[in-house]
Design an enzyme around this catalytic site. Structure first.
Site, PDB file in Angstrom:
ATOM      1  N   LYS A  15      52.313  21.304  32.529  1.00 60.62           N
ATOM      2  CA  LYS A  15      52.258  22.402  31.536  1.00 60.62           C
ATOM      3  C   LYS A  15      50.901  22.716  31.083  1.00 60.62           C
ATOM      4  CE  LYS A  15      57.009  22.187  30.985  1.00 60.62           C
ATOM      5  NZ  LYS A  15      58.321  21.836  29.902  1.00 60.62           N
ATOM      6  N   GLN A  56      59.010  19.728  23.848  1.00 62.19           N
ATOM      7  CA  GLN A  56      59.532  19.079  25.252  1.00 62.19           C
ATOM      8  C   GLN A  56      60.607  18.294  24.685  1.00 62.19           C
ATOM      9  OE1 GLN A  56      58.235  19.637  28.112  1.00 62.19           O
ATOM     10  NE2 GLN A  56      60.203  18.402  28.932  1.00 62.19           N
ATOM     11  N   ASP A 107      59.411  29.119  24.846  1.00 62.01           N
ATOM     12  CA  ASP A 107      60.382  28.485  25.725  1.00 62.01           C
ATOM     13  C   ASP A 107      61.833  28.972  25.617  1.00 62.01           C
ATOM     14  OD1 ASP A 107      60.708  26.627  27.476  1.00 62.01           O
ATOM     15  OD2 ASP A 107      61.179  24.825  26.220  1.00 62.01           O
TER      16      ASP A 107
END
Ligand code: NDP
Length: 288
Positions: free
Chosen positions: A58, A102, A125
């Site tokens: 990412k 994450q 996200d």
């Protein structure tokens, strides 16, 4: 005699490149106008090899698109309270425009509590309850990245969802559930299936659109796919295998995503696009 059908592939790799190019152009324009480039903070608890790889990928994509990233690596011993302090700090930092925690963070972390420490305007996200509510109410907001990528693929291949029966297999908070909400917002008739669903095969067999989001290799049988259906396989299992039995499913479906190269690349593309949008909003740039 009936000819064997071969579904058209819904290619995510090229589409993701295009989405990222658009994000890069916007990032450059933001830098030109504000003197600041968009910045994504990535937060990782522990050193799970898969998570380390995902974060590295990412950040590499961000760098190529002119998006800065700031990585925060926390030890595996980090508590929920400590993680919340870190996320709250990034939420209040004007030099950070998007935050990615994450996950999975590990069994000792209350992941929901941690996600909720992310400021809604930085939730690129799409993991907070506020973002979920926006998806459920069909209001503007950040979408969960994988469902957002799925919707972008469906749009690219001109799949008209109104009145279609969409069956979503899987109901996780970041994938199955929001995918169903986004399909509902496009007027699909949505059925959710999960580990307690009775007769999955019969339900899948009625679907015009199948979204597989389970995490079990080839668990959706190709012979269950209704002829002419659209099949989206979000599953990603060891050995680059999806949740759908691709070989048989492609002889029945009209459109199908490959694994890899379908949904996967779209997830990162949506993350980058939303990071740039978040930066534009926070820096007061409205028009491109
Ligand atoms: P979760 O483990 O959080 O959720 C899995 C879901 O599948 C649950 O809702 C579970 O039901 C359901 N399920 C489990 N077994 C069955 C079964 N036998 N029949 C029907 N449903 C079942 O996984 P995620 O949602 O995080 O991920 C799903 C897949 O998507 C994984 O392969 C993952 O790697 C992949 N993924 C891919 C991404 C990408 O970028 N392409 C991003 C994120 C995930 P229940 O709720 O009842 O337990």
């Amino acid at each position: 005699m009936s000819a064997t059908r071969t579904a058209q592939l819904m290619e995510g790799t090229n589409l993701a490149e295009r989405v990222i190019e658009e994000a890069a152009a916007k990032a450059a324009e933001i830098s030109r106008r504000s003197g600041t480039s968009p910045c994504l903070a990535t937060v990782l608890v522990g050193e799970d090899p898969a998570s380390v790889t995902y974060v590295r990928m990412k950040r590499a994509r961000c760098a190529k698109a002119g998006i800065r990233s700031r990585h925060v690596a926390l030890p595996v011993s980090t508590t929920t309270a400590e993680l919340i302090v870190t996320l709250a700090g990034l939420s209040g930092d004007p030099d950070v425009h998007g935050i990615l925690l994450q996950h999975p963070c590990g069994p000792h972390i209350d992941e929901r509590a941690a996600f909720e420490a992310i400021a809604p305007e930085k939730d690129v996200d799409g993991v907070t309850m506020r973002s979920f509510a926006a998806m459920a109410f069909a209001l503007p907001g950040f979408v969960s990245c994988t469902p957002g990528g799925i919707m972008r693929l469906l749009e690219e291949y001109d799949v008209d969802l109104a009145g279609k029966h969409a069956v979503v297999v899987g109901r996780s908070a970041i994938l199955g559930k929001p995918a169903g909400m986004l399909l509902l917002a496009k007027d699909a008739t949505v059925t959710y299936c999960h580990s307690r669903t009775a007769d999955l095969s019969a339900i899948v067999g009625e679907a015009d659109v199948v979204v597989a989001a389970v995490g079990q290799p080839r668990m959706i049988r190709g012979e269950d796919i209704k002829p002419g259906a659209v099949v989206i396989d979000a599953g990603y299992n060891p050995g680059n295998v999806g949740d759908v039995d691709f070989g048989t499913a492609r002889t029945r479906a009209r459109l199908i995503t490959p694994v890899p190269g379908g949904v996967g690349p779209m997830t990162i593309a949506v993350l980058l696009a939303q990071t740039v949008d978040a930066a534009a909003n926070q820096l007061g740039i409205r028009q491109f």
